[in-house]
Design a protein around this motif. Structure first.
Motif, PDB file in Angstrom:
ATOM      1  N   TRP A   1       0.847  -1.191   0.000  1.00 10.10           N
ATOM      2  CA  TRP A   1       0.000   0.000   0.000  1.00 10.10           C
ATOM      3  C   TRP A   1       0.882   1.240   0.000  1.00 10.10           C
ATOM      4  CZ3 TRP A   1      -5.415  -0.086   0.063  1.00 10.10           C
ATOM      5  CH2 TRP A   1      -5.992  -1.354   0.191  1.00 10.10           C
TER       6      TRP A   1
ATOM      7  N   THR B   1      -4.493   9.365   1.881  1.00 11.85           N
ATOM      8  CA  THR B   1      -4.858   8.393   0.847  1.00 11.85           C
ATOM      9  C   THR B   1      -4.002   7.142   0.983  1.00 11.85           C
ATOM     10  OG1 THR B   1      -5.353  10.233  -0.645  1.00 11.85           O
ATOM     11  CG2 THR B   1      -5.179   8.044  -1.621  1.00 11.85           C
TER      12      THR B   1
ATOM     13  N   ILE C   1      -3.530   3.419  -1.297  1.00  9.71           N
ATOM     14  CA  ILE C   1      -3.920   2.719  -2.516  1.00  9.71           C
ATOM     15  C   ILE C   1      -3.081   1.455  -2.674  1.00  9.71           C
ATOM     16  CG2 ILE C   1      -2.330   4.072  -3.953  1.00  9.71           C
ATOM     17  CD1 ILE C   1      -4.411   3.888  -6.208  1.00  9.71           C
ATOM     18  N   ASP C   2      -3.753   0.376  -3.033  1.00 10.74           N
ATOM     19  CA  ASP C   2      -3.075  -0.890  -3.308  1.00 10.74           C
ATOM     20  C   ASP C   2      -2.554  -0.860  -4.738  1.00 10.74           C
ATOM     21  OD1 ASP C   2      -2.290  -3.627  -3.276  1.00 10.74           O
ATOM     22  OD2 ASP C   2      -4.176  -4.147  -4.247  1.00 10.74           O
TER      23      ASP C   2
ATOM     24  N   ARG D   1      -5.555  -1.344  -7.298  1.00  5.71           N
ATOM     25  CA  ARG D   1      -5.948   0.078  -7.236  1.00  5.71           C
ATOM     26  C   ARG D   1      -7.079   0.320  -6.234  1.00  5.71           C
ATOM     27  NH1 ARG D   1      -2.655  -1.352 -10.703  1.00  5.71           N
ATOM     28  NH2 ARG D   1      -1.981  -0.050 -12.461  1.00  5.71           N
TER      29      ARG D   1
ATOM     30  N   ARG E   1      -8.698   1.647  -3.027  1.00  6.43           N
ATOM     31  CA  ARG E   1      -8.256   2.922  -2.470  1.00  6.43           C
ATOM     32  C   ARG E   1      -9.130   3.352  -1.309  1.00  6.43           C
ATOM     33  NH1 ARG E   1      -9.030   8.252  -4.823  1.00  6.43           N
ATOM     34  NH2 ARG E   1      -7.290   9.620  -4.356  1.00  6.43           N
TER      35      ARG E   1
ATOM     36  N   ILE F   1      -9.638   6.755   1.588  1.00  7.69           N
ATOM     37  CA  ILE F   1      -9.268   8.139   1.889  1.00  7.69           C
ATOM     38  C   ILE F   1      -9.871   8.552   3.223  1.00  7.69           C
ATOM     39  CG2 ILE F   1      -9.063   8.825  -0.537  1.00  7.69           C
ATOM     40  CD1 ILE F   1     -11.789  10.184  -0.298  1.00  7.69           C
TER      41      ILE F   1
ATOM     42  N   VAL G   1      -0.027   6.484  -5.702  1.00  6.82           N
ATOM     43  CA  VAL G   1      -0.816   7.384  -4.859  1.00  6.82           C
ATOM     44  C   VAL G   1      -0.697   8.823  -5.348  1.00  6.82           C
ATOM     45  CG1 VAL G   1       1.014   7.767  -3.146  1.00  6.82           C
ATOM     46  CG2 VAL G   1      -1.377   7.954  -2.461  1.00  6.82           C
TER      47      VAL G   1
ATOM     48  N   SER H   1      -3.053   9.199  -8.191  1.00 11.30           N
ATOM     49  CA  SER H   1      -4.451   9.221  -7.753  1.00 11.30           C
ATOM     50  C   SER H   1      -4.863  10.605  -7.276  1.00 11.30           C
ATOM     51  CB  SER H   1      -4.670   8.193  -6.644  1.00 11.30           C
ATOM     52  OG  SER H   1      -4.065   8.591  -5.432  1.00 11.30           O
TER      53      SER H   1
ATOM     54  N   ILE I   1     -15.451   7.731  -3.450  1.00 11.38           N
ATOM     55  CA  ILE I   1     -14.590   6.576  -3.225  1.00 11.38           C
ATOM     56  C   ILE I   1     -15.326   5.275  -3.548  1.00 11.38           C
ATOM     57  CG2 ILE I   1     -15.038   6.022  -0.797  1.00 11.38           C
ATOM     58  CD1 ILE I   1     -11.606   6.382  -2.520  1.00 11.38           C
TER      59      ILE I   1
ATOM     60  N   ASN J   1     -13.905   2.650  -6.413  1.00  8.16           N
ATOM     61  CA  ASN J   1     -13.600   1.245  -6.134  1.00  8.16           C
ATOM     62  C   ASN J   1     -14.530   0.264  -6.830  1.00  8.16           C
ATOM     63  OD1 ASN J   1     -11.405   1.791  -4.463  1.00  8.16           O
ATOM     64  ND2 ASN J   1     -12.644   1.893  -2.618  1.00  8.16           N
TER      65      ASN J   1
END
Length: 390
Positions: A149, A181, A183-184, A188, A190, A192, A271, A274, A304, A308
């Motif tokens: 991450w 934030t 993010i994987d 992706r 995510r 927040i 990240v 993003s 979000i 996702n």
């Protein structure tokens, strides 16, 4: 610039024919061509068209291009649909092709959409220019989904990235100025959260929140949290605070903290990229609609969820999949709600971090060099007083 070029740039398509016919009344073909700055052949052609049309000026200048449409060209009503959606959604060719397929069941190639956009001069509106920094390559095969991450904090009040009305709305509605934030890199997925202050307590709370959320959904493998060297995440890899939170907190959660090299933001490329997506697809469009902090948090939660569950991604190995679809592609069958972590204000949540860890009792700062000598002196002094009293 010749007279002919000036007439073409005037905006009146019949200006060239009108002036040419007027000059021919008192000048020869060669003299007219010299005045206009064209060849005599072009003047002959205009005069012949004027004669065959029985004095119709509009028939002298014909529209450029083929007389008939190309047989394989996209139908006009679909072209109009593409033009309308491209202006309204501001999506790129790949995303727009997928959107049209899912919404209208019309199969179009991204290259066809690209050509239509070029013909009509439609370009994606950008609020932030490219920095020109080099890219960082990641070995995706070295990590499992939901393992590495990238975590970062962003100041959302960025005047160079947002329209003026969106930028002003942040201060008008007293919105939290900082966004955290995570993010994987492989799917992706995510998460927040927001904060009013960029401090260590909020940064630690966000990392704990992400770790607790993943563990609650059955993610049991080792996690890697990669951050920059900011004070909100404990500083550099060699700092005492970073070592303490690794040893006393995250080792018990099977989480390893990683630091990027200093002044190398491209190492945290997923990240960082993003953040630009947030600016262009969320903040620039929705901040001007915000009326309060509560409405802003609701919009952020919807954003979000869209990111996702519905937004297609076209990065490496994504091929238009959403993050939740990517989890299924990698045969990671977690509960579908794993991508719906609540968007919270960390300043309020961090007050409850003490229920898990007594952060105030941890020795964050280095001990003074004479601390041991001072303790021994005080112990000897107290022992002397106690012996004298006896």
């Amino acid at each position: 610039m010749t007279l002919y070029q000036k007439l073409k740039a005037s905006g009146n398509p019949q200006a060239v024919a009108q002036i040419t016919i007027s000059l021919l009344e008192s000048h020869s073909v060669k003299e007219t061509a010299k005045i206009l700055g064209v060849t005599p052949r072009w003047v002959y052609k205009l005069r012949e068209r004027f004669r065959l049309s029985n004095g119709d000026i509009s028939a002298c200048i014909k529209k450029r291009g083929p007389k008939f449409r190309m047989p394989n060209r996209t139908p006009e009503h679909i072209e109009n649909l593409v033009v309308t959606l491209a202006k309204e959604t501001n999506l790129g060719s790949k995303r727009l092709a997928l959107f049209i397929k899912n919404t209208f069941n019309i199969q179009l190639s991204p290259f066809t959409i690209r050509n239509i956009r070029r013909r009509y001069g439609i370009h994606c509106r950008k609020h932030k220019t490219l920095t020109g920094s080099r890219r960082f390559a990641t070995d995706f095969s070295a990590f499992e989904p939901l393992q590495l991450w990238q975590i970062d904090a962003k100041h959302i009040a960025d005047q160079s990235a947002l329209p003026p009305e969106a930028y002003a709305s942040i201060f008008k509605n007293k919105l939290p100025p900082f966004q955290f934030t995570a993010i994987d890199i492989k799917t992706r997925l995510r998460f927040i959260a927001y904060a009013d202050s960029l401090d260590f307590k909020n940064g630690l709370t966000f990392m704990l929140l992400v770790a607790a959320w993943l563990r609650a959904f059955g993610v049991k493998h080792q996690l890697f949290f990669q951050t920059d060297n900011g004070a909100e995440f404990g500083g550099s890899a060699g700092s005492r605070k970073r070592k303490l939170i690794q040893k006393l907190i995250f080792d018990h959660w099977n989480v390893s903290l990683l630091n990027i090299p200093e002044r190398n933001k491209e190492t945290n490329c997923f990240v960082e990229r993003s953040h630009r997506t947030d600016d262009e697809e969320f903040y620039a469009l929705n901040l001007k609609k915000v009326t309060s902090r509560t409405s802003f948090l609701k919009m952020a939660q919807n954003w979000i969820l869209y990111f996702n569950y519905r937004r297609p991604h076209f990065g490496k190995n994504m091929n238009g999949m959403t993050p939740v679809e990517a989890l299924k592609f990698y045969r990671c069958f977690y509960h579908p709600a794993i991508g719906s972590m609540p968007v919270v204000v960390l300043d309020q949540l961090s007050n409850y971090t003490s229920l898990l860890f007594d952060i105030s009792s941890l020795p964050w700062d280095n001990l003074p060099r004479n601390k041991k000598l001072l303790n021994e002196t005080m112990a000897h002094y107290r022992h002397s007083i106690f012996s004298t009293s006896l």
